[in-house]
Every structure is written in structure tokens, then in C-alpha cells.
Design an enzyme around this catalytic site. Structure first.
Site, PDB file in Angstrom:
ATOM      1  CG  ASP A 181       1.737   0.984   1.870  1.00  0.00           C
ATOM      2  OD1 ASP A 181       2.660   0.973   1.133  1.00  0.00           O
ATOM      3  OD2 ASP A 181       1.074   0.616   1.701  1.00  0.00           O
ATOM      4  CG  HIS A 201       5.031  -1.837  -0.399  1.00  0.00           C
ATOM      5  ND1 HIS A 201       5.028  -1.773   0.903  1.00  0.00           N
ATOM      6  CD2 HIS A 201       5.448  -3.142  -0.334  1.00  0.00           C
ATOM      7  CE1 HIS A 201       5.034  -3.050   1.896  1.00  0.00           C
ATOM      8  NE2 HIS A 201       5.775  -3.821   1.176  1.00  0.00           N
ATOM      9  CB  SER A 242      -2.491   1.106   2.710  1.00  0.00           C
ATOM     10  OG  SER A 242      -0.996   1.028   3.049  1.00  0.00           O
TER      11      SER A 242
HETATM   12 CO1  B1M Z   1       6.380  -5.935   1.144  1.00  0.00          CO
HETATM   13  N1  B1M Z   1       4.762  -6.631   1.749  1.00  0.00           N
HETATM   14  N2  B1M Z   1       6.082  -5.230   3.124  1.00  0.00           N
HETATM   15  N3  B1M Z   1       8.234  -4.810   1.164  1.00  0.00           N
HETATM   16  N4  B1M Z   1       6.677  -6.464  -0.309  1.00  0.00           N
HETATM   17  C1  B1M Z   1       3.953  -6.982   0.477  1.00  0.00           C
HETATM   18  C2  B1M Z   1       3.413  -5.711  -0.587  1.00  0.00           C
HETATM   19  C3  B1M Z   1       3.417  -8.226   0.213  1.00  0.00           C
HETATM   20  C4  B1M Z   1       1.972  -8.788  -0.789  1.00  0.00           C
HETATM   21  C5  B1M Z   1       4.198  -8.970   0.303  1.00  0.00           C
HETATM   22  C6  B1M Z   1       3.312 -10.634   0.422  1.00  0.00           C
HETATM   23  O1  B1M Z   1       3.093 -11.006   2.017  1.00  0.00           O
HETATM   24  N5  B1M Z   1       3.906 -11.557   0.008  1.00  0.00           N
HETATM   25  C7  B1M Z   1       3.080  -8.019   1.840  1.00  0.00           C
HETATM   26  C8  B1M Z   1       1.779  -7.327   2.371  1.00  0.00           C
HETATM   27  C9  B1M Z   1       0.734  -8.102   2.533  1.00  0.00           C
HETATM   28  C10 B1M Z   1       0.068  -7.304   3.509  1.00  0.00           C
HETATM   29  O2  B1M Z   1      -0.903  -6.664   3.814  1.00  0.00           O
HETATM   30  N6  B1M Z   1      -1.516  -8.448   3.329  1.00  0.00           N
HETATM   31  C11 B1M Z   1       3.970  -7.011   2.149  1.00  0.00           C
HETATM   32  C12 B1M Z   1       4.484  -6.802   3.481  1.00  0.00           C
HETATM   33  C13 B1M Z   1       4.257  -7.395   4.647  1.00  0.00           C
HETATM   34  C14 B1M Z   1       4.968  -5.986   4.004  1.00  0.00           C
HETATM   35  C15 B1M Z   1       6.088  -5.809   5.418  1.00  0.00           C
HETATM   36  C16 B1M Z   1       4.828  -5.215   6.626  1.00  0.00           C
HETATM   37  C17 B1M Z   1       6.976  -6.378   6.120  1.00  0.00           C
HETATM   38  C18 B1M Z   1       7.206  -6.025   6.917  1.00  0.00           C
HETATM   39  O3  B1M Z   1       7.958  -5.811   7.444  1.00  0.00           O
HETATM   40  N7  B1M Z   1       7.459  -7.335   7.930  1.00  0.00           N
HETATM   41  C19 B1M Z   1       7.163  -3.941   5.208  1.00  0.00           C
HETATM   42  C20 B1M Z   1       5.957  -2.762   4.808  1.00  0.00           C
HETATM   43  C21 B1M Z   1       6.760  -1.596   5.732  1.00  0.00           C
HETATM   44  C22 B1M Z   1       5.555  -0.697   5.431  1.00  0.00           C
HETATM   45  O4  B1M Z   1       4.701  -0.432   4.546  1.00  0.00           O
HETATM   46  N8  B1M Z   1       5.338  -0.299   6.410  1.00  0.00           N
HETATM   47  C23 B1M Z   1       7.492  -4.402   3.678  1.00  0.00           C
HETATM   48  C24 B1M Z   1       8.524  -3.942   3.128  1.00  0.00           C
HETATM   49  C25 B1M Z   1       8.842  -4.087   1.828  1.00  0.00           C
HETATM   50  C26 B1M Z   1      10.553  -3.354   1.389  1.00  0.00           C
HETATM   51  C27 B1M Z   1      10.881  -2.533   2.802  1.00  0.00           C
HETATM   52  C28 B1M Z   1      11.407  -4.644   1.496  1.00  0.00           C
HETATM   53  C29 B1M Z   1       9.762  -3.758  -0.492  1.00  0.00           C
HETATM   54  C30 B1M Z   1       9.538  -2.624  -0.637  1.00  0.00           C
HETATM   55  C31 B1M Z   1      10.487  -1.471  -1.374  1.00  0.00           C
HETATM   56  C32 B1M Z   1      10.069   0.390  -2.150  1.00  0.00           C
HETATM   57  O5  B1M Z   1       8.549  -0.082  -2.261  1.00  0.00           O
HETATM   58  N9  B1M Z   1      10.528   1.020  -1.858  1.00  0.00           N
HETATM   59  C33 B1M Z   1       8.666  -4.400  -0.566  1.00  0.00           C
HETATM   60  C34 B1M Z   1       8.579  -5.409  -1.924  1.00  0.00           C
HETATM   61  C35 B1M Z   1       9.344  -4.998  -3.235  1.00  0.00           C
HETATM   62  C36 B1M Z   1       7.189  -5.806  -1.859  1.00  0.00           C
HETATM   63  C37 B1M Z   1       6.513  -6.817  -2.583  1.00  0.00           C
HETATM   64  C38 B1M Z   1       7.509  -8.048  -2.863  1.00  0.00           C
HETATM   65  C39 B1M Z   1       6.438  -6.276  -4.109  1.00  0.00           C
HETATM   66  C40 B1M Z   1       6.284  -4.695  -4.239  1.00  0.00           C
HETATM   67  C41 B1M Z   1       6.488  -3.916  -5.753  1.00  0.00           C
HETATM   68  O6  B1M Z   1       7.610  -3.463  -6.170  1.00  0.00           O
HETATM   69  N10 B1M Z   1       5.721  -4.531  -7.296  1.00  0.00           N
HETATM   70  C42 B1M Z   1       5.195  -7.405  -2.523  1.00  0.00           C
HETATM   71  C43 B1M Z   1       4.575  -8.224  -3.145  1.00  0.00           C
HETATM   72  C44 B1M Z   1       3.398  -8.328  -4.002  1.00  0.00           C
HETATM   73  O7  B1M Z   1       3.237  -6.519  -4.035  1.00  0.00           O
HETATM   74  N11 B1M Z   1       2.410  -9.562  -4.255  1.00  0.00           N
HETATM   75  C45 B1M Z   1       5.174  -6.958  -1.066  1.00  0.00           C
HETATM   76  C46 B1M Z   1       6.197  -4.104  -8.742  1.00  0.00           C
HETATM   77  C47 B1M Z   1       5.189  -3.044  -8.189  1.00  0.00           C
HETATM   78  C48 B1M Z   1       5.665  -2.636  -9.730  1.00  0.00           C
HETATM   79  O8  B1M Z   1       3.237  -3.869  -7.856  1.00  0.00           O
HETATM   80  O9  B1M Z   1       3.180  -1.608  -6.658  1.00  0.00           O
HETATM   81  O10 B1M Z   1       1.384  -3.122  -6.573  1.00  0.00           O
HETATM   82  P1  B1M Z   1       2.527  -2.425  -7.341  1.00  0.00           P
HETATM   83  O11 B1M Z   1       1.672  -1.303  -8.875  1.00  0.00           O
HETATM   84  C49 B1M Z   1       1.690  -1.866  -9.802  1.00  0.00           C
HETATM   85  C50 B1M Z   1      -0.224  -1.411  -9.523  1.00  0.00           C
HETATM   86  O12 B1M Z   1      -0.724  -2.314  -7.912  1.00  0.00           O
HETATM   87  C51 B1M Z   1      -0.927  -0.141 -10.373  1.00  0.00           C
HETATM   88  O13 B1M Z   1       0.697  -0.120 -10.784  1.00  0.00           O
HETATM   89  C52 B1M Z   1       1.691  -0.620 -10.464  1.00  0.00           C
HETATM   90  C53 B1M Z   1       1.956  -1.529 -11.681  1.00  0.00           C
HETATM   91  O14 B1M Z   1       2.336  -1.265 -13.186  1.00  0.00           O
HETATM   92  N12 B1M Z   1      -0.744   1.048  -9.185  1.00  0.00           N
HETATM   93  C54 B1M Z   1      -0.704   1.868  -9.679  1.00  0.00           C
HETATM   94  C55 B1M Z   1       0.343   0.703  -7.933  1.00  0.00           C
HETATM   95  N13 B1M Z   1      -0.200   1.699  -7.309  1.00  0.00           N
HETATM   96  C56 B1M Z   1      -1.089   2.651  -7.970  1.00  0.00           C
HETATM   97  C57 B1M Z   1      -1.904   4.270  -7.854  1.00  0.00           C
HETATM   98  C58 B1M Z   1      -1.959   4.428  -9.842  1.00  0.00           C
HETATM   99  C59 B1M Z   1      -3.013   3.475 -10.394  1.00  0.00           C
HETATM  100  C60 B1M Z   1      -1.967   2.210  -9.859  1.00  0.00           C
HETATM  101  O15 B1M Z   1      -3.021   5.239  -9.229  1.00  0.00           O
HETATM  102  C61 B1M Z   1      -3.094   6.787  -8.463  1.00  0.00           C
END
Ligand code: B1M
Length: 216
Positions: free
Chosen positions: A99, A101, A152
Site C-alpha cells: 500500500d 497511501h 490492506s
Molecule cells: Co488510491 N485508492 N490508489 N491513490 N486513493 C483509494 C484508497 C480508493 C478508495 C479510491 C477509489 O477507488 N475511490 C481506492 C481503493 C479501493 C479499494 O481498495 N477497494 C484506491 C486505489 C484503487 C488505488 C490504486 C490501486 C489505483 C491504481 O493503481 N489503479 C493505487 C494503489 C497503489 C498501492 O497502494 N499499491 C492507488 C494510488 C493512489 C495515488 C498514488 C495516486 C494516491 C496516493 C498518494 C499518497 O498517499 N502519497 C491515491 C489517493 C490520493 C487516493 C484517494 C483519492 C485519497 C486518499 C487520501 O489521501 N485521503 C483515495 C480515496 C479515498 O480514500 N476515499 C484512494 C486523505 C487522507 C487524509 O485520508 O488516508 O483515510 P486517510 O487518513 C485518515 C483516516 O483514515 C485516518 O486519519 C486520516 C484523517 O485524519 N488514518 C489513521 C489513516 N491512517 C491512520 C493510521 C492511524 C490512525 C488513523 O493509526 C496508525
């Protein structure tokens, strides 16, 4: 447009050029963390929805993520930090194997660091061995794992089982976060199989309050 909406739009458009001026303007009446939690994360939410529905292609998602990172890096030095509370406890933090992200994980790092915790941030795609090695080498109080992909959530489960089988479950409480997790998956399924303390943080603030409980 008001500055908040401009910032949201900048994330959606992946337009980081000149974002500093908008951030300065927003900081005149909004705290940096609130800017992240409202304007910037609203933009990431739109990006996620557009990508999920096939209306945005991956390179543009990446650009949005880079813009988010630029903005967070610019805001970070302006955040209040609780230096007096330094050394409250140590967490090893990682995005799990497979992963990439890391925006959410890095927000957790910033918030815990600013609140006096030591954070060993291992980065992305970390195999369980690297997480365990870092916890042992750094004498961590807590292990934190982040992951956004559905697969993940399975990796996290396997990592907990690995901690069980190595007899380390009682030593390291585990905090889990990331958009693919749900509270019930962690609190029902994972708590049932992990021989130690595993908790779910829906966001970085819940991560902070959990850290306070887990280290105490
Ligand atoms: Co990706 N991605 N992505 N992506 N991406 C998602 C996660 C996805 C939901 C988008 C979608 O389809 N709507 C989807 C996953 C679907 C699934 O698994 N069923 C997806 C996909 C499919 C993919 C790829 C597979 C796409 C592809 O290649 N075809 C690929 C995966 C690569 C891999 O990981 N092997 C991929 C790639 C990418 C980018 C590189 C382009 C980029 C990431 C860049 C980066 O992070 N450096 C990206 C992005 C930006 C997203 C979305 C649009 C936004 C994620 C984000 O940063 N959110 C995302 C859509 C979504 O999440 N709805 C998506 C903002 C961030 C602040 O939120 O990380 O949730 P989040 O963190 C929150 C809480 O969750 C919590 O605190 C934060 C807020 O206060 N939290 C914690 C997080 N971690 C914590 C740990 C803790 C405590 C709290 O304690 C340990």
C-alpha cells in the site's frame, strides 16, 4: 471564491503553484489544522469520489495528492506544538505492505509529534518484519499501521497474527487506521483474534486520544 473554496478547488485541480499565498490568507482566521481538516480534506474527498466513479484518472489523483502534501508541509511549522509534553511515548508508524497511501499516516505523525509523542515513521509498503524490527530497535510503546486498500485490511490481520505467533502481542498495543477499515472490523473481528490490545482510529484525532490511553 472565498479562500476556503479556492483551497478545496486547488486540491481537486492538483494546482499547487502559488498555494502558499492562499494558505497564508486562510491562516489569518483559521488554524492550520482546521485548514487541513476542512478545506484540504474536502478536496481529497472530491478527488476520491471522482476517481471512484471513473471521472478522474490516476495521474490527476497523484497530482492532487502532491498538492495536498505541499500544503501540509507549508502549514506544519505554523501548528501549535506541545513541546512541554515531549517524550510521552513512542509509536512506530507504517503504511502496510503493498500500500502506497501515506497522506493520512503522515497527518497522524504530525499530530502525535506536535502533542509530545515520538514517532518513528517507516514510510509506505512496509512488511511486517520491518515493523517488528523497528518496534524492537526503538523500544516502541505502540505499533501503528495504516492502509487504504481493501487488501490492506487483510494484511493488517495477518500482521496481528504474526505478532501473536511471535509472542509479541502482549508487548505492543496496536493502533489501526485508514479508509478501508471499519470500526466493527477492528473491534469485532480483529480484537477477537489478536492476543493483545488492538484499536481503531477513524481519524488522526482519535489516534491521539487512543495514544494517550494506550501509553498510560
Ligand atoms: Co488510491 N485508492 N490508489 N491513490 N486513493 C483509494 C484508497 C480508493 C478508495 C479510491 C477509489 O477507488 N475511490 C481506492 C481503493 C479501493 C479499494 O481498495 N477497494 C484506491 C486505489 C484503487 C488505488 C490504486 C490501486 C489505483 C491504481 O493503481 N489503479 C493505487 C494503489 C497503489 C498501492 O497502494 N499499491 C492507488 C494510488 C493512489 C495515488 C498514488 C495516486 C494516491 C496516493 C498518494 C499518497 O498517499 N502519497 C491515491 C489517493 C490520493 C487516493 C484517494 C483519492 C485519497 C486518499 C487520501 O489521501 N485521503 C483515495 C480515496 C479515498 O480514500 N476515499 C484512494 C486523505 C487522507 C487524509 O485520508 O488516508 O483515510 P486517510 O487518513 C485518515 C483516516 O483514515 C485516518 O486519519 C486520516 C484523517 O485524519 N488514518 C489513521 C489513516 N491512517 C491512520 C493510521 C492511524 C490512525 C488513523 O493509526 C496508525
Amino acid at each position: 471564491l472565498p479562500v476556503g473554496e479556492r483551497l478545496t478547488q486547488r486540491i481537486v485541480d492538483g494546482e499547487s503553484k502559488g498555494i502558499e499565498a492562499d494558505l497564508d490568507e486562510a491562516m489569518a482566521d483559521t488554524a492550520p489544522l482546521d485548514i487541513i481538516n476542512t478545506f484540504l480534506l474536502d478536496g481529497m474527498k472530491v478527488v476520491g469520489d471522482l476517481f471512484g466513479s471513473g471521472q478522474m484518472q490516476l495521474p490527476f489523483v497523484l497530482q492532487a495528492a502532491e498538492t495536498m502534501k505541499t500544503a501540509v508541509a507549508y502549514l506544519e511549522p505554523h501548528m501549535e506544538s506541545d513541546a512541554a509534553g515531549a517524550g510521552k511515548g513512542k509509536i512506530v508508524l507504517a503504511t502496510v505492505k503493498g500500500d502506497v497511501h501515506d497522506i493520512g499516516k503522515n497527518l497522524v505523525d504530525i499530530i502525535l509529534t506536535n502533542n509530545g509523542y515520538d514517532v518513528v515513521n517507516l514510510g509506505i509498503k512496509q512488511p511486517v518484519q520491518a515493523i517488528i524490527d523497528a518496534a524492537e530497535e526503538n523500544d516502541a510503546d505502540v505499533i501503528g499501521m495504516s492502509g487504504l486498500l481493501v487488501k490492506s485490511t487483510v494484511v493488517m490481520k495477518d500482521n496481528l497474527l504474526e505478532l501473536n505467533s511471535r509472542g509479541l502481542a502482549g508487548k505492543y498495543p496496536v493502533m489501526l487506521g485508514g479508509a478501508a477499515l471499519t470500526r466493527s472490523y477492528v473491534e469485532q473481528d480483529l480484537q477477537g483474534l489478536f492476543e493483545g490490545d488492538v484499536r481503531y482510529a477513524k481519524d488522526a484525532f482519535e489516534g491521539l486520544s487512543l495514544m494517550e490511553k494506550m501509553v498510560a
